[in-house]
Every structure is written in structure tokens, then in C-alpha cells.
Design an enzyme around this catalytic site. Structure first.
Site, PDB file in Angstrom:
ATOM      1  CE  LYS A   1       3.355  -5.650   3.961  1.00 20.34           C
ATOM      2  NZ  LYS A   1       4.367  -4.823   3.289  1.00 20.34           N
TER       3      LYS A   1
ATOM      4  NE  ARG B   1       3.453  -0.153  -4.730  1.00 15.85           N
ATOM      5  CZ  ARG B   1       3.454  -0.743  -3.724  1.00 15.85           C
ATOM      6  NH1 ARG B   1       3.112  -1.669  -3.337  1.00 15.85           N
ATOM      7  NH2 ARG B   1       4.050   0.166  -2.672  1.00 15.85           N
TER       8      ARG B   1
ATOM      9  NE  ARG C   1       1.329   2.774  -4.480  1.00 19.83           N
ATOM     10  CZ  ARG C   1       0.936   1.693  -3.227  1.00 19.83           C
ATOM     11  NH1 ARG C   1       0.279   0.874  -3.505  1.00 19.83           N
ATOM     12  NH2 ARG C   1       1.459   1.918  -2.293  1.00 19.83           N
TER      13      ARG C   1
ATOM     14  NE  ARG D   1       7.182   3.741   1.375  1.00 21.68           N
ATOM     15  CZ  ARG D   1       6.939   3.333   0.306  1.00 21.68           C
ATOM     16  NH1 ARG D   1       6.991   4.009  -0.947  1.00 21.68           N
ATOM     17  NH2 ARG D   1       6.248   2.377   0.049  1.00 21.68           N
TER      18      ARG D   1
END
Length: 189
Positions: A14, A128, A134, A146
Site C-alpha cells: 500500500k 522488511r 522493524r 495482525r
């Protein structure tokens, strides 16, 4: 089509695609995460209110989120079009967005859903985490939770936009340029 929202699970691309879409269409990207950070950093009344929830480890309630989004949609740069990323997330927020847009005398043109295979998303998020450090993407079990939460929360919202004839699904897997090309084809059609 200049007033749109983009939805999809974490890792579906996104953020990357939002930037590309906005550049191609000359519209502004409006991310709830960015709005929260800007209001908190700027010490606005809404930012101070949101900060109280963040400090307590709670989700910022819809009432605060809705007011922040409405304020951001009223800025001059959103008058010619916008792409909402991260909002709405549930049916209550869909209703609030409908009311905001009605007050602004505009409507959504399209809701773009990026889809992706669950296992591919987990691999993307794990990579990632390694590349960007992260922590929210470092635990595979947390990633799965999630993704399940995303499915549960957003399924009714996606169904609502589909019933309105606004939903366009695009496969978010593959080369970034290929995904962008698929999105632009869908937006033209």
C-alpha cells in the site's frame, strides 16, 4: 478518479503504491499514521488527545481519528483529489467518512484493494523487519495475528464498498512496476 482509498493487509504494498498513484494522478496521499504523527508533533488539540491514548498503550478511538481525518480532508491540497491509506478500517468509520464527504460535497470514486497470498505477506514482512529493523514485523506469530485482525475488521467494510460498486481488486504480488501498471489499468477502466 481522483478521490479514492486503498486497502490491503500489511505487506501488500500500500505505501509504495500509494506514492506512485499519487504522483501519477497528481493527488495527495492521506495516511492516518502520518496524520497522527503530525498532530502529535505539532501539539494540536487533537494531537494531545491522541497522545493520551498512545501513552496509555491504547488504540486512538474512532471519535479522535474521525476528527483528524475530517480536518485533513478540508485542507486545500485535498480539494483536487486524495488517496486515503489506513482509513476507514471498519463500518463505523465508513459511515463517518460518508458524512465527512457529504459535508465537503464530494464522493469517493474508487476503493482499491491490494490482495496478496498470506504466506507471501509473511515472507515480505519478515524481510522488511530484517532490512528496516522493524520490530512489529519480526515475530511471525504477531504478523499472523495482525493479518487475521485485518481480515476480521476490514471484511465488512470491503463488502460495503463492493455493494456500492466502488471496489476494484488488484493483485499486489509481483514486481513493483507490474503492480503499478495493473493498478493504473484498473483505474482507467
Amino acid at each position: 478518479m481522483t478521490r479514492m482509498l486503498i486497502v490491503g493487509p500489511a505487506g501488500s504494498g500500500k505505501g509504495t503504491q500509494s506514492t506512485r498513484i499519487c504522483q501519477a494522478l497528481g493527488i495527495v496521499a492521506i495516511s492516518t499514521g502520518d496524520i497522527f504523527r503530525a498532530n502529535i508533533k505539532g501539539g494540536t488539540e487533537l494531537g494531545r488527545e491522541a497522545q493520551q491514548y498512545v501513552d496509555a498503550g491504547e488504540l486512538v478511538p474512532d471519535s479522535v481519528t474521525n476528527r483528524m481525518v475530517e480536518d485533513r480532508l478540508s485542507w486545500d491540497d485535498a480539494a483536487t483529489g486524495f488517496l486515503l491509506d489506513g482509513y476507514p478500517r471498519n463500518l463505523s468509520q465508513v459511515s463517518a467518512l460518508d458524512e465527512m464527504l457529504e459535508r465537503l460535497d464530494v464522493s469517493l470514486d474508487v476503493v482499491l484493494e491490494l490482495t496478496a497470498d498470506r504466506e507471501e505477506l509473511i515472507q515480505r514482512l519478515t524481510r522488511r523487519a530484517e532490512i528496516e529493523g522493524r520490530e512489529d514485523d519480526a515475530d511471525e506469530d504477531a504478523i499472523r495475528r495482525r493479518l487475521e485482525l485485518f481480515d476480521t475488521e476490514t471484511a465488512p467494510m470491503i463488502a460495503e464498498y463492493e455493494s456500492r460498486g466502488l471496489l476494484r481488486r488488484v493483485d499486489g504480488l509481483g514486481d513493483i512496476d507490474e503492480v503499478t501498471a495493473r493498478i493504473m489499468d484498473v483505474l482507467k477502466g
